[in-house]
Design a protein around this motif. Structure first.
Motif, mmCIF file in Angstrom:
data_model
loop_
_atom_site.group_PDB
_atom_site.id
_atom_site.type_symbol
_atom_site.label_atom_id
_atom_site.label_comp_id
_atom_site.label_asym_id
_atom_site.label_seq_id
_atom_site.Cartn_x
_atom_site.Cartn_y
_atom_site.Cartn_z
ATOM 1 N N CYS A 237 0.828 -1.207 0.000
ATOM 2 C CA CYS A 237 0.000 0.000 0.000
ATOM 3 C C CYS A 237 0.864 1.259 0.000
ATOM 4 C CB CYS A 237 -0.914 -0.009 1.228
ATOM 5 S SG CYS A 237 -1.964 1.462 1.399
ATOM 6 N N HIS A 239 0.433 3.791 1.711
ATOM 7 C CA HIS A 239 0.475 4.372 3.054
ATOM 8 C C HIS A 239 1.388 3.612 4.018
ATOM 9 C CE1 HIS A 239 -2.792 6.900 1.762
ATOM 10 N NE2 HIS A 239 -3.605 5.875 1.588
ATOM 11 N N ARG A 254 -1.915 6.647 6.525
ATOM 12 C CA ARG A 254 -3.313 7.062 6.312
ATOM 13 C C ARG A 254 -4.056 7.202 7.633
ATOM 14 N NH1 ARG A 254 -7.901 8.074 6.578
ATOM 15 N NH2 ARG A 254 -9.557 7.920 4.997
ATOM 16 N N ALA A 270 -9.199 1.331 2.728
ATOM 17 C CA ALA A 270 -8.523 2.499 2.149
ATOM 18 C C ALA A 270 -7.221 2.127 1.443
ATOM 19 C CB ALA A 270 -8.241 3.529 3.246
ATOM 20 N N LEU A 272 -4.466 1.472 -1.071
ATOM 21 C CA LEU A 272 -4.142 1.864 -2.446
ATOM 22 C C LEU A 272 -2.758 1.320 -2.772
ATOM 23 C CD1 LEU A 272 -5.129 5.646 -2.717
ATOM 24 C CD2 LEU A 272 -6.153 3.750 -3.970
ATOM 25 N N GLU A 287 -7.166 12.970 -4.757
ATOM 26 C CA GLU A 287 -6.846 12.880 -3.335
ATOM 27 C C GLU A 287 -8.100 12.853 -2.473
ATOM 28 O OE1 GLU A 287 -4.018 15.741 -2.042
ATOM 29 O OE2 GLU A 287 -2.571 15.275 -3.625
ATOM 30 N N GLU A 288 -9.127 13.572 -2.880
ATOM 31 C CA GLU A 288 -10.351 13.605 -2.086
ATOM 32 C C GLU A 288 -11.058 12.252 -2.108
ATOM 33 O OE1 GLU A 288 -14.552 16.111 -1.790
ATOM 34 O OE2 GLU A 288 -12.883 16.872 -2.990
ATOM 35 N N GLU A 290 -9.558 9.507 -2.873
ATOM 36 C CA GLU A 290 -8.527 8.518 -2.556
ATOM 37 C C GLU A 290 -8.494 7.409 -3.607
ATOM 38 O OE1 GLU A 290 -7.570 7.748 1.704
ATOM 39 O OE2 GLU A 290 -9.616 8.472 2.038
ATOM 40 N N THR A 291 -8.336 7.836 -4.851
ATOM 41 C CA THR A 291 -8.201 6.896 -5.956
ATOM 42 C C THR A 291 -7.019 7.300 -6.828
ATOM 43 O OG1 THR A 291 -9.690 8.139 -7.400
ATOM 44 C CG2 THR A 291 -10.681 6.409 -6.024
ATOM 45 N N GLY A 305 -8.704 1.838 -5.938
ATOM 46 C CA GLY A 305 -9.477 2.454 -4.871
ATOM 47 C C GLY A 305 -10.962 2.357 -5.131
#
Length: 312
Positions: A237, A239, A254, A270, A272, A287-288, A290-291, A305
């Protein structure tokens, strides 16, 4: 008289199934000391990031593992039988913030070649070809993975001599080699491992040819060469964060929290993919939402995402 039918399942199949049922499917928390000297840095990166599924257990594989353990115990008993003091079996060794991990075969005092010198002992069972290669060329050239392993153990434990103690599985012969601690080798090796652990970008391929001898049977071949998406885990991921200063501690950027081993395996909604793992062209980031949006080689669009189905 009718022939006796072949039983299904056979006794041997049942034994193999028993071994498989008893085997534990696991992912390494870090990079095993036994792999630390691997020639391909990219394979070590994929191993640390759990890019591919663990190799499936088989009866043969599990019995070979057990034989190695049995041989090690017998070899250490034989040292004790001639008066050598042996201790520290399965003592843990950690380096690079706990991410380089291993367990010692033993520590010995009283070896006849140097009775007053403490040695880190590394036991191995080899086939005839490997056994003869070590006798001819020495461990550093013939078995570089084993050489790196014993060097790291000496470095971590603070000893300057190793005892590479091998058995030929085919003939039951023994051979040994005293190994001198090489501080420069260890520092370079551990620095390289630290770069692998804390980077988000896979190191270069060792070869562009998937049939290259180090690539052909590598368990990460499909991810590295054939465009397969990696496993869905926290470690693949975007994150995921390894942490310095602990014992193999990792966290999620995240959610700003440490991650347990079970959480890492499961991944959260979440999740990615780290774009460095994705074999497609990245074309957009939201970003909003999250894709991350990618274009595949066939021109179709995939939005990471939005769904996990393709990567399952």
């Amino acid at each position: 008289m009718a022939p006796i039918p072949k039983p299904k399942p056979s006794t041997i199949a049942a034994i193999d199934k028993h071994y498989v049922d008893e085997a534990r499917d696991w992912d390494s928390l870090g990079i095993s000391v036994s792999l630390a000297g691997a020639e391909c840095a990219r394979a070590l990166f994929y191993e640390f990031r759990w890019a591919s599924k663990p190799e499936p257990a088989t009866g043969k594989r599990q019995r070979l593992f057990e034989r190695g353990q049995d041989d090690e115990e017998k070899m250490l008993r034989d040292l004790r039988a001639i008066g050598v003091e042996v201790w520290g079996e399965q003592e843990r060794a950690r380096a690079v913030h706990g991410f380089v991990r291993g367990k010692l075969d033993g520590i010995a005092l009283g070896l006849l070649e140097a009775p007053k010198t403490i040695h880190v002992v590394e036991c191995k069972s080899l086939n005839t070809k490997g056994f003869k290669a070590v006798i001819k060329d020495g461990v550093k050239k013939a078995k570089p993975l084993h050489h790196a392993q014993i060097q790291i153990y000496m470095h971590v434990l603070g000893y300057d001599r190793g005892y590479y103690y091998i058995k030929c599985a085919d003939t039951q012969e023994y051979h040994s080699e005293r190994v001198e601690y090489d501080v420069e080798f260890c520092l370079r090796l551990l620095a390289n491992l630290e770069r692998i652990i804390f980077t988000d970008v896979p190191p270069p391929k060792i070869s562009e040819d998937p049939e290259f001898y180090l690539c052909r049977f590598c368990k990460h071949n499909s991810v590295c060469h054939n465009g397969l998406l990696p496993r869905v885990t926290c470690r693949t991921c975007i994150h995921f964060q390894p942490e310095r200063g602990g014992d193999c501690h990792v966290s999620c950027a995240r959610w700003a929290k440490p991650l347990s081993i079970d959480e890492q395996r499961a991944a959260c909604p979440a999740m990615l993919f780290n774009p460095a793992f994705v074999p497609y062209e990245q074309v957009d980031v939201d970003e909003e939402a999250e894709t991350i949006t990618y274009r595949k080689p066939d021109g179709s669009i995939w939005i990471d995402g939005a769904t996990r189905e393709e990567a399952a």
